[in-house]
Motif scaffolding. Structure first.
Motif, PDB file in Angstrom:
ATOM      1  N   LEU A 172     -61.290  26.471 -10.897  1.00  0.00           N
ATOM      2  CA  LEU A 172     -60.346  27.526 -11.865  1.00  0.00           C
ATOM      3  C   LEU A 172     -60.992  28.139 -12.730  1.00  0.00           C
ATOM      4  CD1 LEU A 172     -57.565  24.712 -12.311  1.00  0.00           C
ATOM      5  CD2 LEU A 172     -57.183  26.783 -10.919  1.00  0.00           C
ATOM      6  N   LEU A 182     -62.383  31.194 -10.819  1.00  0.00           N
ATOM      7  CA  LEU A 182     -61.109  32.333 -10.469  1.00  0.00           C
ATOM      8  C   LEU A 182     -60.755  32.942 -11.863  1.00  0.00           C
ATOM      9  CD1 LEU A 182     -59.177  29.954  -8.055  1.00  0.00           C
ATOM     10  CD2 LEU A 182     -60.718  31.921  -7.802  1.00  0.00           C
ATOM     11  N   CYS A 215     -54.355  30.598 -13.870  1.00  0.00           N
ATOM     12  CA  CYS A 215     -55.707  29.704 -13.243  1.00  0.00           C
ATOM     13  C   CYS A 215     -56.135  29.128 -14.564  1.00  0.00           C
ATOM     14  CB  CYS A 215     -56.572  30.742 -12.535  1.00  0.00           C
ATOM     15  SG  CYS A 215     -56.354  31.280 -10.905  1.00  0.00           S
TER      16      CYS A 215
END
Length: 329
Positions: free
Chosen positions: A69, A72, A143
């Motif tokens: 995460l 991202l 995210c």
């Protein structure tokens, strides 16, 4: 829709600046958690080991989801910033002359600094570019929120919000700080300190001295990417009133500053990698010493395509060597 044009609008050469600090922060967090979970094999198990393992186990349980995460978040945030800059510079007219792929080859043929085409300058409706920037920013926010919820590092919400705001006001708004020579400072803070230390804290609930040193290296590498970019654009930026650090300092002084930052980043990077994995970390990093030498020598020759590629490679090289050194150590 011209897919190649949109892919160019992502500015792929800038993406290492977002990947590298997360990679480094992840490796240092892995090292910290691994040390917490390692104890001497004696019986009874020391109470300190029991306590450390109790801390390490929940961190290990969510390590990889949070790491992915964080990666991202960094990528989507970089893409959002790139699209937002394309939009803001395009509507201001700063990207004048960057409306075709031929403009780059023509500039090189005439001995001028080459500049890859931009979306708005190439005729893409500004609204579409702004929507793309907003979509990437929204994905980064989602995210980031997921990473914060899993890690329970709630103060990182403020860091994420600050990153989104800084990304927009770099070239957006009435008084963009990128037009006032503060771009390199912002890149150093957000793609160095915030990215490395934020990632490490999200994964390990701590920040250590090694991570601070690594964050400084990542920040300097990211700033050098922007320095090379701004040296390439120095004439057009001056013409359109974009007072970048390169414009304020002048080409010669800005080139000297690029060299100083490169030396500092490499000196600190060598120390860090050798400290983590003596002596092989330093040897591994030194294997790529030709890249920064070519980068700083390409700028005076106005070979900016080469310099930008080398700046991006150097950013990833340090991150990969530092990560390997941290994990092996």
């Amino acid at each position: 829709m011209d897919l190649r044009l949109w892919l160019s609008g992502l500015r792929p050469k800038t993406l290492p600046a977002s990947i590298a600090p997360v990679l480094v922060g992840t490796a240092l967090a892995f090292r910290h958690i691994d040390q917490l979970g390692t104890c001497v094999d004696i019986s009874p198990v020391p109470q300190e080991c029991v306590a450390n393992r109790a801390i390490a186990e929940p961190l290990q349980a969510h390590f990889w989801p949070v790491a992915i995460l964080c990666m991202l978040v960094a990528l989507f945030l970089q893409i959002a910033v790139n699209f937002a800059n394309d939009y803001s510079d395009g509507v201001r007219g700063t990207d004048e002359g960057r409306d075709s792929a031929e403009s780059e080859s023509n500039a090189q043929a005439n001995g001028r600094a080459s500049k890859p085409q931009r979306l708005v300058a190439s005729g893409v409706p500004p609204k579409h570019v702004l929507i793309a920037a907003g979509a990437a920013a929204a994905l980064a926010a989602v995210c980031g929120l997921a990473a914060v919820i899993i890690s329970q590092a709630w103060w990182l919400l403020a860091v994420g919000a600050a990153s989104l705001i800084a990304g927009w006001f770099y070239t957006g708004g009435k008084h963009p700080y990128g037009y006032a020579g503060l771009g390199e400072l912002a890149v150093f803070l957000f793609f160095g300190l915030a990215a490395v230390l934020g990632t490490e804290y999200a994964l390990s609930s701590t920040i250590d001295t090694l991570a601070v040193a690594a964050a400084i290296c990542c920040g300097l590498n990211a700033a050098m990417l922007l320095m090379v970019n701004n040296l390439r654009d120095i004439e057009s930026d001056f013409k359109h009133g974009k007072r970048t650090l390169a414009v304020r300092m002048g080409r010669d002084h800005a080139t000297t500053m690029l060299m100083v930052c490169c030396i500092l980043a490499w000196a600190l990077g060598l120390f860090l990698c050798m400290y983590l994995w003596m002596p092989w970390g330093g040897i591994l990093l030194l294997s790529g010493i030709a890249v920064p030498i070519r980068m700083v020598s390409s700028v005076p020759k106005r070979q900016f395509r080469t310099a930008l590629s080398d700046a991006g490679f150097q950013t990833l090289l340090f991150a990969i060597v530092a990560a390997i050194s941290a994990i092996i150590a």
